[in-house]
Design an enzyme around this catalytic site. Structure first.
Site, PDB file in Angstrom:
ATOM      1  N   HIS A  38      78.863 -43.348  58.136  1.00  0.00           N
ATOM      2  CA  HIS A  38      78.090 -44.428  58.842  1.00  0.00           C
ATOM      3  C   HIS A  38      78.820 -44.300  60.480  1.00  0.00           C
ATOM      4  CE1 HIS A  38      76.131 -46.848  55.895  1.00  0.00           C
ATOM      5  NE2 HIS A  38      76.891 -46.239  55.110  1.00  0.00           N
ATOM      6  N   CYS A  88      73.647 -41.889  55.936  1.00  0.00           N
ATOM      7  CA  CYS A  88      73.848 -42.221  54.714  1.00  0.00           C
ATOM      8  C   CYS A  88      72.447 -42.388  53.934  1.00  0.00           C
ATOM      9  CB  CYS A  88      74.537 -43.632  54.595  1.00  0.00           C
ATOM     10  SG  CYS A  88      75.211 -43.808  52.712  1.00  0.00           S
ATOM     11  N   GLU A 143      78.052 -45.705  62.972  1.00  0.00           N
ATOM     12  CA  GLU A 143      77.664 -46.782  63.752  1.00  0.00           C
ATOM     13  C   GLU A 143      78.717 -48.046  63.589  1.00  0.00           C
ATOM     14  OE1 GLU A 143      75.964 -47.506  59.683  1.00  0.00           O
ATOM     15  OE2 GLU A 143      76.006 -46.008  61.005  1.00  0.00           O
TER      16      GLU A 143
END
Length: 207
Positions: free
Chosen positions: A182, A80, A184
């Site tokens: 994202h 991002c 994660e």
């Protein structure tokens, strides 16, 4: 793997990236100082706010050391805002925002709209086995154009309607990987594992 890797720990989803890297067996460390940057074999640039991260890189005297490491071939993974910073050019960024120029791409900042327009979708990602990757987009960029040597790893599926359909959202150029989403946030560490494989390849080739 024995070579430590870092997560830029100035702003953004730092703990989540550290957890994902450690789940892959990495010695993962937060990086806030040039001395800490010098100790790692690769660096994750997390999501956050790209203008703020740009200012913090300068304030913490990391901007030029990071540029030098990237020019020297250090593997990096930007998600991002990290993708925005790694790009050669960012459309709709502030004029004083610093670009690291590690990827020959032009990105459009906040291309998917405001945070209320965040969404998730499944993506087929080149180099990732085991089925689609669940992608979380939060005020995300997309890639407007790529230069020579940039490999497109993923696009928004055609089943997603609107201007985002077909847009490039994951790329790789040499040892540098970036996603508009994202990874994660989902508990799926396959993209982190791909990054760590690039770090291992670099460490091995360096002897």
């Amino acid at each position: 793997m024995s070579a430590p890797v870092g997560v830029l720990a100035l702003q953004g989803n730092v703990p989540e990236h550290l957890d994902a890297l450690r789940a892959c067996g990495a010695d993962a460390r937060p990086v806030r100082r040039p001395s800490e940057l010098a100790e790692v074999a690769g660096l994750v640039l997390p999501g956050g706010e790209s203008t703020t991260l740009s200012k913090l890189l300068e304030a913490f005297e990391l901007l030029e050391p990071l540029r030098e490491r990237l020019r020297a071939g250090m593997p990096a993974f930007g998600s991002c805002a990290g993708m925005i910073l790694l790009a050669r050019e960012a459309v709709d960024a502030r004029p004083d925002q610093h670009q690291l120029g590690a990827l020959d791409i032009t990105v459009r900042r906040n291309a998917f709209g405001r945070q209320v327009q965040s969404f998730e979708t499944d993506l087929a990602v080149t180099g990732i086995a085991g089925g689609p990757v669940r992608a979380v987009f939060i005020r995300a960029p997309w890639v407007e154009s790529t230069g020579r040597g940039v490999e497109v790893l993923a696009r928004v599926p055609g089943t997603v309607r609107g201007p985002a359909s077909g847009k490039i959202v994951a790329v790789r150029q040499g040892p540098v990987l970036a996603t508009a989403f994202h990874p994660e946030q989902t508990g799926d560490a396959r993209l982190h594992d791909l990054f760590l494989r690039q770090v291992r390849d670099r460490v091995t080739s360096a002897g």
